[in-house]
Design a protein around this motif. Structure first.
Motif, PDB file in Angstrom:
ATOM      1  N   VAL A  89       0.838  -1.202   0.000  1.00  0.00           N
ATOM      2  CA  VAL A  89       0.000   0.000   0.000  1.00  0.00           C
ATOM      3  C   VAL A  89       0.870   1.248   0.000  1.00  0.00           C
ATOM      4  O   VAL A  89       0.639   2.197  -0.758  1.00  0.00           O
ATOM      5  CB  VAL A  89      -0.949  -0.006   1.215  1.00  0.00           C
ATOM      6  CG1 VAL A  89      -1.660   1.336   1.348  1.00  0.00           C
ATOM      7  CG2 VAL A  89      -1.963  -1.132   1.093  1.00  0.00           C
ATOM      8  N   ILE A  92       0.713   4.296  -2.993  1.00  0.00           N
ATOM      9  CA  ILE A  92       0.117   5.603  -2.719  1.00  0.00           C
ATOM     10  C   ILE A  92       0.994   6.721  -3.287  1.00  0.00           C
ATOM     11  O   ILE A  92       2.201   6.754  -3.044  1.00  0.00           O
ATOM     12  CB  ILE A  92      -0.089   5.803  -1.208  1.00  0.00           C
ATOM     13  CG1 ILE A  92      -1.219   4.890  -0.709  1.00  0.00           C
ATOM     14  CG2 ILE A  92      -0.419   7.263  -0.877  1.00  0.00           C
ATOM     15  CD1 ILE A  92      -1.510   5.000   0.772  1.00  0.00           C
ATOM     16  N   TRP A  96       2.309   9.716  -2.666  1.00  0.00           N
ATOM     17  CA  TRP A  96       2.457  10.581  -1.491  1.00  0.00           C
ATOM     18  C   TRP A  96       2.682  12.040  -1.869  1.00  0.00           C
ATOM     19  O   TRP A  96       3.317  12.345  -2.888  1.00  0.00           O
ATOM     20  CB  TRP A  96       3.622  10.095  -0.627  1.00  0.00           C
ATOM     21  CG  TRP A  96       3.404   8.723  -0.070  1.00  0.00           C
ATOM     22  CD1 TRP A  96       3.991   7.560  -0.473  1.00  0.00           C
ATOM     23  CD2 TRP A  96       2.494   8.376   0.985  1.00  0.00           C
ATOM     24  NE1 TRP A  96       3.509   6.506   0.261  1.00  0.00           N
ATOM     25  CE2 TRP A  96       2.594   6.968   1.162  1.00  0.00           C
ATOM     26  CE3 TRP A  96       1.620   9.092   1.788  1.00  0.00           C
ATOM     27  CZ2 TRP A  96       1.850   6.269   2.114  1.00  0.00           C
ATOM     28  CZ3 TRP A  96       0.868   8.413   2.741  1.00  0.00           C
ATOM     29  CH2 TRP A  96       0.989   7.025   2.896  1.00  0.00           C
ATOM     30  N   ILE A 101      -5.428  11.087  -0.610  1.00  0.00           N
ATOM     31  CA  ILE A 101      -6.470  10.128  -1.011  1.00  0.00           C
ATOM     32  C   ILE A 101      -7.054  10.518  -2.364  1.00  0.00           C
ATOM     33  O   ILE A 101      -7.339   9.655  -3.206  1.00  0.00           O
ATOM     34  CB  ILE A 101      -7.555  10.038   0.083  1.00  0.00           C
ATOM     35  CG1 ILE A 101      -6.979   9.369   1.332  1.00  0.00           C
ATOM     36  CG2 ILE A 101      -8.771   9.263  -0.419  1.00  0.00           C
ATOM     37  CD1 ILE A 101      -7.875   9.452   2.556  1.00  0.00           C
ATOM     38  N   ALA A 144      -4.740   9.253  -4.861  1.00  0.00           N
ATOM     39  CA  ALA A 144      -4.833   7.797  -4.960  1.00  0.00           C
ATOM     40  C   ALA A 144      -6.061   7.377  -5.755  1.00  0.00           C
ATOM     41  O   ALA A 144      -6.018   6.425  -6.545  1.00  0.00           O
ATOM     42  CB  ALA A 144      -4.860   7.183  -3.563  1.00  0.00           C
ATOM     43  N   ALA A 180     -10.961   4.724   2.565  1.00  0.00           N
ATOM     44  CA  ALA A 180      -9.502   4.663   2.632  1.00  0.00           C
ATOM     45  C   ALA A 180      -8.997   4.199   3.993  1.00  0.00           C
ATOM     46  O   ALA A 180      -7.819   3.844   4.120  1.00  0.00           O
ATOM     47  CB  ALA A 180      -8.909   6.041   2.313  1.00  0.00           C
TER      48      ALA A 180
END
Length: 325
Positions: A54, A58, A60, A97, A100, A133
């Motif tokens: 994960v 992601i 970031w 998020i 993502a 999430a």
């Protein structure tokens, strides 16, 4: 023909994460010991544990600092410099998020859960992130469940709903009478009040007056690939439990499209459904807790009684209060 499941079998299915001390397990090649600790600003306590797969996927932002050293960490940075730490955290989660979701890396982020969950135990209220999430970040997910029952001349009967066939998870399985995830801005009781209306058409005034807070159950799931393509997600869960005794003239009736129908079953019929694994996994745990509180499961009639009690109240690997250490 499959062997009927015991109550302990059912609890092991929902409390499925290995009984290891994640924070003290050294990093190595084993997936269960490789989790990254999710850290909030000015707080050394891990508020979640994230899979390496994960963390890698992601996209970031500069609001996070990822360290691959031991212990592996994902640190949320406070860009407000202490002026409004909660708002800074919320913005950081929202931004990463959103990226993502745009990347399409996680199927679970495509689900229609647009409300937020709060991070239980954060030092500054209210730090929150998108519900869909939450399992990816390994934070504690809160839910509220209420079991409705009727006292009859033949004994107690319980209102049991069947989930709709179109639901993404556990379609057509049995559920708790009323249940839902607790939104960041609401209390567990308020969750029960609005879910009672939305799912079961129960009168709001009656629920507010007669719903009784009676327990909570905690467990840690190890999510499989059916929850978004990431096997091994560590998801701590706290379910707040409520009971309500209904008169004969109040009958739960589906209002939204999540419930197909309700059944009024006696205890023996519910026991049979549990043994046949007809209940959604966490709802089986809720029903077992209900049976214990109402003297249906006792030490005298259940050889696994103490182990069952322990499984229903697992110590979570994340803080549950701002002052917990």
């Amino acid at each position: 023909m499959a062997r009927p499941k015991t109550y302990l079998d059912l609890l092991k299915a929902v409390d499925s994460f290995p009984y290891i001390d994640i924070a003290r397990t050294p990093n190595d090649d084993h997936e269960e010991s490789s989790y990254y600790q999710l850290l909030l600003p000015s707080d050394p306590r891990p508020h979640g544990y994230m899979l390496p797969s994960v963390v890698k996927k992601i996209p970031w932002t500069s609001d996070f600092e990822v360290s691959h050293d031991c212990p592996r960490t994902v640190q949320v940075l406070d860009k407000s410099h202490g002026r409004d730490t909660a708002a800074a955290c919320n913005q950081a989660f929202a931004s990463v998020i959103a990226r993502a979701i745009e990347s399409g890396a996680f199927a679970t982020l495509g689900r229609p859960f647009r409300e937020d969950y709060k991070i239980l135990g954060a030092k500054y209220p209210s730090v929150q992130l998108l519900r869909a999430a939450a399992p990816l970040f390994g934070v504690c997910c809160r839910g509220a469940h209420m079991t409705a029952y009727v006292r009859t001349d033949e004994g107690m009967k319980i209102w049991v709903p069947r989930r709709s066939a179109h639901l993404f998870t556990y379609p057509r399985m049995l559920d708790t009478t009323v249940a839902g995830g607790v939104r960041a801005e609401e209390s567990p009781f308020e969750c029960i009040v609005h879910e009672s209306d939305e799912e079961a058409s129960l009168p709001t005034d009656f629920v507010r007056k007669h719903a009784r807070a009676c327990s909570a159950t905690t467990y840690v799931e190890q999510r499989n690939s059916g929850f978004g393509g990431e096997f091994g997600l560590m998801v701590p869960v706290c379910l707040y439990l409520y009971d309500i005794e209904l008169p004969f003239d109040i009958v739960p009736t589906p209002r939204d499209d999540e419930v197909e129908e309700f059944y009024l079953w006696d205890v023996d019929r519910v026991k049979k459904a549990l043994a046949n694994e007809e209940f959604k996994t966490n709802c089986a745990a809720v029903m077992i807790d209900f049976f214990i509180r109402h003297g249906i499961i006792t030490d005298e009639n259940e050889s696994d009684y103490l182990e069952i009690i322990s499984r229903l109240h697992r110590a979570l690997p994340v803080p549950t209060s701002p002052t917990a250490t």
